[in-house]
Design an enzyme around this catalytic site. Structure first.
Site, short mmCIF file in Angstrom:
data_model
loop_
_atom_site.label_atom_id
_atom_site.label_comp_id
_atom_site.label_asym_id
_atom_site.label_seq_id
_atom_site.Cartn_x
_atom_site.Cartn_y
_atom_site.Cartn_z
N LEU A 85 0.87 -1.22 0.01
CA LEU A 85 -0.08 0.00 0.06
C LEU A 85 0.87 1.33 0.16
CD1 LEU A 85 -3.14 0.19 -0.04
CD2 LEU A 85 -3.07 0.83 2.37
N GLY A 86 1.85 1.34 -1.07
CA GLY A 86 2.61 2.47 -1.16
C GLY A 86 1.87 3.58 -2.10
N HIS A 130 4.04 -3.80 -20.09
CA HIS A 130 4.92 -3.01 -18.80
C HIS A 130 4.68 -1.55 -19.41
CE1 HIS A 130 8.38 -2.68 -15.87
NE2 HIS A 130 7.50 -1.61 -15.73
N ALA A 166 3.16 -4.72 -10.63
CA ALA A 166 4.42 -4.50 -9.88
C ALA A 166 5.83 -4.85 -10.77
CB ALA A 166 4.34 -5.16 -8.51
N ARG A 167 6.19 -6.00 -10.35
CA ARG A 167 7.11 -6.85 -11.37
C ARG A 167 6.92 -8.04 -11.32
NH1 ARG A 167 8.44 -2.24 -12.45
NH2 ARG A 167 10.55 -1.29 -12.09
N GLU A 224 10.77 -10.17 -19.46
CA GLU A 224 10.20 -9.27 -20.43
C GLU A 224 10.99 -8.92 -21.74
OE1 GLU A 224 9.07 -5.68 -18.30
OE2 GLU A 224 7.69 -6.75 -16.91
N1 LIG Z 1 3.85 -1.31 -14.22
C1 LIG Z 1 4.42 -0.53 -14.05
O1 LIG Z 1 5.08 0.36 -15.07
C2 LIG Z 1 4.97 0.06 -12.77
C3 LIG Z 1 5.44 -0.52 -11.70
N2 LIG Z 1 5.89 -0.23 -10.58
C4 LIG Z 1 6.20 -1.26 -9.50
O2 LIG Z 1 5.32 -0.96 -8.48
C5 LIG Z 1 6.03 -0.96 -7.15
C6 LIG Z 1 5.44 -0.14 -6.43
O3 LIG Z 1 5.47 1.23 -6.77
P1 LIG Z 1 5.02 2.44 -6.06
O4 LIG Z 1 3.73 2.29 -5.36
O5 LIG Z 1 5.08 3.66 -6.71
O6 LIG Z 1 6.07 2.52 -4.91
P2 LIG Z 1 6.18 2.75 -3.42
O7 LIG Z 1 7.67 2.56 -2.91
O8 LIG Z 1 5.38 3.83 -2.99
O9 LIG Z 1 5.51 1.43 -2.59
C7 LIG Z 1 5.86 0.28 -2.40
C8 LIG Z 1 5.22 -0.14 -1.12
O10 LIG Z 1 5.18 -1.58 -0.86
C9 LIG Z 1 5.49 -1.70 0.44
N3 LIG Z 1 6.05 -3.04 0.63
C10 LIG Z 1 7.49 -3.24 0.51
N4 LIG Z 1 7.61 -4.67 0.75
C11 LIG Z 1 6.56 -5.30 0.91
C12 LIG Z 1 5.85 -6.55 1.15
N5 LIG Z 1 6.72 -7.81 1.25
N6 LIG Z 1 4.66 -6.75 1.17
C13 LIG Z 1 3.78 -5.67 0.90
N7 LIG Z 1 4.22 -4.34 0.96
C14 LIG Z 1 5.64 -4.44 0.84
C15 LIG Z 1 6.25 -0.50 0.96
O11 LIG Z 1 6.19 -0.49 2.23
C16 LIG Z 1 5.59 0.55 0.26
O12 LIG Z 1 4.44 1.13 0.86
C17 LIG Z 1 7.27 -0.32 -7.92
O13 LIG Z 1 8.30 -1.09 -6.79
C18 LIG Z 1 7.59 -0.87 -9.15
O14 LIG Z 1 8.35 -2.04 -9.10
C19 LIG Z 1 5.79 1.23 -10.40
C20 LIG Z 1 5.46 2.11 -11.45
C21 LIG Z 1 4.99 1.61 -12.67
O1 LIG Z 2 8.49 3.17 -12.45
C1 LIG Z 2 8.60 1.93 -12.51
O2 LIG Z 2 8.79 1.21 -11.61
C2 LIG Z 2 8.13 1.28 -13.85
O3 LIG Z 2 7.95 -0.02 -13.90
C3 LIG Z 2 8.20 2.02 -15.04
O4 LIG Z 2 8.89 1.56 -16.08
P1 LIG Z 2 9.34 2.24 -17.14
O5 LIG Z 2 10.32 3.31 -16.93
O6 LIG Z 2 8.08 2.96 -17.62
O7 LIG Z 2 10.06 1.11 -18.22
#
Ligand SMILES: NC(=O)C1=CN([C@@H]2O[C@H](COP(=O)(O)OP(=O)(O)OC[C@H]3O[C@@H](n4cnc5c(N)ncnc54)[C@H](O)[C@@H]3O)[C@@H](O)[C@H]2O)C=CC1
Ligand SMILES: O=C(O)C(=O)COP(=O)(O)O
Length: 359
Positions: free
Chosen positions: A173-174, A305, A256-257, A286
């Site tokens: 829940l980030g 992605h 997420a990933r 990917e």
């Molecule tokens: N599909 C896409 O294009 C994108 C994917 N992402 C992925 O999504 C992830 C989250 O992004 P944001 O919310 O912006 O990051 P963020 O850093 O705001 O949120 C991550 C949250 O996960 C929590 N966390 C850490 N370990 C955990 C666990 N084991 N179980 C439950 N919660 C846990 C953290 O405390 C934090 O609140 C990134 O790390 C990235 O890998 C992010 C942006 C775009």
């Molecule tokens: O912000 C992230 O973690 C993302 O996954 C975004 O990926 P991108 O930089 O658009 O390839």
């Protein structure tokens, strides 16, 4: 949260000569960074009093230019020779233009006390939430099935699933998880979540458990959405055990990933019918390999992605970099500065907390 280096020592400022960036920057983005650095140099209250150059490496010249960077801004999508970068001994700060830091948090960077890392956590939450909705409604309302019938001009009628009344579990829940929860709340769902820092539960979420209660979350959810970071503790962390704990007919959405999930366990659960569908913006490898069974499942939606993509993406990343450059040279805490061992920022240092403090 206290950090080992709250203030930048003067001798460190003296050594900062070059910013290297690698996102698809337009001339106006470079100009914005240059103007920010010029403004800092002219500011009598800022200890920066020399020129810092901005060099755009694109993805093509990362290998050549990263060892020459004092500050690196971007998301390297090509393999980086981190040993060479570390041996050059210049890099002091990585401002990632991605929220996920798996591209740069290699053991050498984690162990090096001179390298600070900050992320784009939460910066893309609005578009990631929209992507989540696209995948979620797509699998519930069987859009994939109808699209597959289109070439044959087939008219298929079958009951589809409702979102209303469902329990939705969010793992992480980030920035993204919170935006998704806020936008899901009006759809008459029950929301539960887990997080590494489970202290601050938003009103729309009924229960926020600590991360280790992930199995309880799966057991209680009809739909699970993955929004947690990838790090050494979360690689393949979600697998057969969690999915089996779900009620039959559940749905999984991963924005997420891909590597937080054991993809074979997902495929098995889809094949057996235990899961009714899945939506994945990210996959273990990917691009998703041609022979992946995910391609052929009638109720799997796959996007390549693109969760963070939006017209504002580079503008927003550049703006955060400029705000953080000002904070860096003024010796203030960097927004989204991460604990390198965890790979994500403390909520107090997050972009979301900074946005709240501005309003
Ligand atoms: N599909 C896409 O294009 C994108 C994917 N992402 C992925 O999504 C992830 C989250 O992004 P944001 O919310 O912006 O990051 P963020 O850093 O705001 O949120 C991550 C949250 O996960 C929590 N966390 C850490 N370990 C955990 C666990 N084991 N179980 C439950 N919660 C846990 C953290 O405390 C934090 O609140 C990134 O790390 C990235 O890998 C992010 C942006 C775009
Ligand atoms: O912000 C992230 O973690 C993302 O996954 C975004 O990926 P991108 O930089 O658009 O390839």
């Amino acid at each position: 949260m206290s950090h080992p280096r709250e203030r930048l020592p003067a001798n460190e400022i003296d050594s900062v000569r070059r910013v290297v960036l690698c996102y698809p920057a337009l001339p106006r983005h470079i100009e914005q960074l240059e103007a920010t650095l010029a403004e800092l140099k002219a500011d009598p209250n800022c200890p920066l009093n020399h020129d810092v150059e901005v060099v755009d490496a694109g993805q093509e010249r990362i290998d050549e230019l990263l060892p020459t960077a004092d500050i690196f801004i971007g998301h390297a999508k090509v393999p980086v020779d981190w040993d060479r970068v570390l041996a050059a001994g210049r890099l002091g700060w990585i401002q990632s233009s991605a929220a996920g830091l798996d591209h740069c948090l290699v053991p050498g960077v984690i162990a090096n006390p001179n390298i600070m890392v900050s992320s784009a956590s939460g910066l893309f939450a609005p578009q990631v939430a929209e992507q989540t909705f696209a995948l979620l409604f797509g699998v519930l309302r069987r859009i994939g099935l109808f699209e597959r019938a289109r070439p044959k001009r087939e008219f298929i009628r079958l009951p589809t699933e409702d979102l209303r009344g469902k329990t939705v579990g969010i793992v992480g829940l980030g920035g993204n998880g919170r935006a998704i929860a806020a936008k899901l709340a009006p759809w008459d769902v029950r929301l539960i979540a887990t997080d590494y820092y489970p202290e601050d539960c938003p009103p729309e979420v009924e229960t926020l458990w600590p991360a280790e209660r992930v199995n309880d979350l799966f057991a209680a959810s009809d739909i699970v959405i993955l929004t947690l970071p990838l790090n050494s503790s979360t690689r393949k962390w979600i697998g057969a055990e969690q999915i089996a704990a779900m009620k039959p007919g559940g749905y999984l959405i991963n924005v997420a990933r891909g590597q937080v999930l054991d993809e074979e366990a997902l495929v098995d659960a889809l094949k057996s019918g235990h899961l009714a569908g899945a939506g994945v913006d990210v996959t273990y490898t990917e691009p998703l390999p041609e022979n992946s069974p995910l391609w052929d499942h009638p109720n799997v939606l796959i996007t390549p992605h693109v969760g963070a993509q939006s017209a504002r993406r580079v503008d927003d990343s550049n703006e955060l970099a400029c705000v953080n450059l000002r904070r860096y040279f003024h010796g203030e805490t960097i927004i989204n500065r991460v604990d390198k061992n965890l790979g994500f920022p403390h909520p107090h240092d997050s972009h979301a907390a900074w946005v709240r403090s501005q309003s």
